[in-house]
Write an enzyme that holds these catalytic residues in place. Structure first.
Site, mmCIF file in Angstrom:
data_model
loop_
_atom_site.group_PDB
_atom_site.id
_atom_site.type_symbol
_atom_site.label_atom_id
_atom_site.label_comp_id
_atom_site.label_asym_id
_atom_site.label_seq_id
_atom_site.Cartn_x
_atom_site.Cartn_y
_atom_site.Cartn_z
ATOM 1 C CB SER A 1 3.533 5.843 -5.628
ATOM 2 O OG SER A 1 3.857 6.705 -6.749
ATOM 3 C CB ILE B 1 2.515 3.505 8.394
ATOM 4 C CG1 ILE B 1 1.103 4.393 8.070
ATOM 5 C CG2 ILE B 1 1.886 2.272 8.962
ATOM 6 C CD1 ILE B 1 0.597 3.825 6.580
ATOM 7 C CG ASN C 1 -11.915 2.207 6.526
ATOM 8 O OD1 ASN C 1 -10.999 2.941 6.628
ATOM 9 N ND2 ASN C 1 -12.794 2.376 5.431
ATOM 10 N N GLY D 1 -7.072 1.366 3.401
ATOM 11 C CA GLY D 1 -6.501 1.760 2.167
ATOM 12 C C GLY D 1 -5.348 0.989 1.841
ATOM 13 C CG ASP E 1 3.570 -0.334 0.312
ATOM 14 O OD1 ASP E 1 4.517 0.287 0.427
ATOM 15 O OD2 ASP E 1 2.713 -0.501 -0.406
ATOM 16 C CE LYS F 1 1.907 1.752 -3.652
ATOM 17 N NZ LYS F 1 1.804 1.642 -2.367
ATOM 18 N N GLY G 1 6.836 5.513 12.024
ATOM 19 C CA GLY G 1 6.958 5.260 10.341
ATOM 20 C C GLY G 1 8.274 5.241 9.983
ATOM 21 C CD GLU H 1 2.499 -16.648 0.403
ATOM 22 O OE1 GLU H 1 1.853 -17.411 0.742
ATOM 23 O OE2 GLU H 1 3.923 -16.508 0.823
#
Length: 281
Positions: free
Chosen positions: A65, A223, A152, A130, A105, A69, A246, A81
């Site tokens: 996490s 999510i 955003n 994000g 994710d 990452k 989510g 990919e």
């Protein structure tokens, strides 16, 4: 301030239960998989040591996490990919003696979304720019979304994500500044909240949207797993939208991780049931 994060091994020793650990261990127990899913707190300066330790102990793989990452990539042997496009890894998989970085994710979200609709050819609006938004947008683009609009507050981050999508995938993406209540274009097929707005304990919070632009027939996905039924989803459902919580994304990430690590097609309903037990407690 806590600068530690998690690097989670598929094979190792037991650890204290948290929702993700409980979900994964429930699947392992159900399928008779001889594995455990544990949390290990790893400081950034120890990340290389942790990855070498995972290799030495023969782990089938691990999740990582924030803030690991991106930094973990230099310690891996290759990338899948979508992980290569988004330059972020949340899942490492041991393949033929090499640790390959994947990002589950977006894949988890995509698998959940496909239970309602095929995103191919759809006009999709994504709130936030994000890491979660980045992963989701890349996966949606790779499977043939018609268009992607990234909404955003911060222009720089939003425009950077749009450039990545346009440069690295065949899909046209656009940036929309989030100023006041955002009104969805009338041709929107799918709205995705990829922000943390509405996450427990802020149960009454929801993204600042013009609710009149939520039209019957649209799909609204959030999510956030806790609570599963966010304020946004409640509002959307009351206006005739189909909704996606989510928990599906979280569960399907786990399903994909288990497939990568063990080859087993895990039963997602077992994992979802365990999460529902925890979040309803």
């Amino acid at each position: 301030m806590n600068f530690l994060s998690k690097i989670t091994g598929c094979f190792a020793m037991p650890a204290a239960e948290n929702p993700t650990v409980a979900m994964m261990d429930a699947a392992y127990a159900h399928h008779g998989i001889n594995a455990r899913y544990i949390n290990c707190e790893v400081a950034p300066e120890k990340l290389g040591d942790a990855v070498r330790g995972a290799r030495a102990m023969g782990w089938a793989g691990f999740n990582c996490s924030l803030p690991h990452k991106v930094a973990v990539i230099e310690h891996l042997d290759g990338l899948g990919e979508s992980a290569a496009i988004m330059e972020a890894v949340n899942c490492a998989v041991l393949r033929d003696g090499k640790l390959i970085g994947e990002n589950t994710d977006g894949k988890g979200f995509l698998k959940s979304l496909r239970e309602l609709t095929d995103p191919r050819g759809k006009n999709i609006v994504v709130l936030g720019a994000g890491g979660a938004s980045r992963a989701i947008c890349v996966e949606l683009a790779l499977v043939g979304a018609k268009s992607l609009t990234v909404v955003n507050r911060g222009r720089d981050r939003g425009e950077e994500l749009v450039r990545l999508i346009c440069d690295q995938t065949p899909v046209q993406a656009d940036f929309a500044p989030w100023e006041g209540s955002y009104a969805l274009p009338a041709d929107t097929d799918i709205l995705v909240n990829a922000t943390s707005i509405g996450l427990y304990p802020d149960l009454d919070a929801r993204p600042d949207l013009d609710l009149t632009s939520l039209l019957p027939g649209m799909i609204v996905a959030d999510i956030i797993p806790n609570p599963p039924r966010t304020k946004l989803l409640q509002e959307a459902q009351s206006r005739g939208c189909a909704v996606l919580d989510g928990l599906g994304m979280l569960v399907n990430q786990g399903v994909i991780n288990i497939k990568y690590w063990t080859g087993v097609d895990a039963d997602g309903s077992i994992m979802r049931k365990r999460l529902e037990e925890i979040f309803s407690a």
